[in-house]
Write a protein that holds these residues in place. Structure first.
Motif: not given
Length: 193
Positions: A114-136
């Motif tokens: 497959t060309n899909f690695y895994k969900p980006i949240s898993c790939h990024l761990y231990p970083i968590r990305v919060g989406n707050y509209g105008l910024y992340k």
């Protein structure tokens, strides 16, 4: 914190050290927790596409959960997350003969199925990305189960942002990561880091 484009990065991502030590933790981050891994809306289709490729590697319990509720659900905080088995394992977890947990999706990716690695949240761990509209917001998530990774990261002097270079580029792009590195170098020269 620093800002690159519309992304605010916590100093912890730049200062803290981290290097996964799978031999020590046995992949517990895919097992422990109170919900599945965060999933972006566009990843649901990718999870469903990869499912037939990994179906036989999933546990019978995981297959039953997927058949009943699908690959994702909305958790108590309203976030879209991977489905879990027995309030514990991600449905995409598998175990080797030594009891080490791994991601069936990542395994399929590494095997070229497959060309899909895994969900980006898993790939990024231990970083968590919060989406707050105008910024992340990019933050470092501390979790006791990752103690071995923190110790190995300190031993190897590997900052979180360098350990996660590949997924950070996947999420924000090469230009963004290059700018992050320039900002970090400048901060080091100024004695901020």
């Amino acid at each position: 914190m620093i800002q690159i484009g519309d992304v605010v990065v916590s100093f912890d991502v730049l200062r803290e050290k981290f290097l996964c030590d799978l031999r020590a933790c046995q992949g517990i981050c895919c097992i422990e927790g109170d919900a599945g891994a965060p999933v972006e809306l566009d990843e649901v289709e990718k999870l469903e596409e990869v499912l037939p490729l990994i179906w036989d590697e999933l546990s019978p319990e995981a297959r039953a959960v997927i058949e009943e509720q699908g690959v994702v659900y909305t958790d108590c905080e309203g976030d879209l997350v991977t489905s879990i088995v027995n309030n514990k394992d991600c449905v995409f977890t598998c175990y080797d003969d030594k009891g080490c947990c791994y991601c069936a999706i990542e395994k399929a990716y590494r095997e070229g199925r497959t060309n899909f690695y895994k969900p980006i949240s898993c790939h990024l761990y231990p970083i968590r990305v919060g989406n707050y509209g105008l910024y992340k917001a990019v933050n470092y998530h501390r979790w006791d189960v990752c103690k071995a990774a923190m110790l190995l990261g300190q031993k190897e002097n590997l900052p979180v942002y360098k350990f996660l270079k590949e997924p950070l580029i996947r999420k924000f792009g090469e230009d963004w990561y290059a700018e992050l590195e320039l900002v970090v170098e400048e901060m080091k020269k100024q004695g901020i880091l």
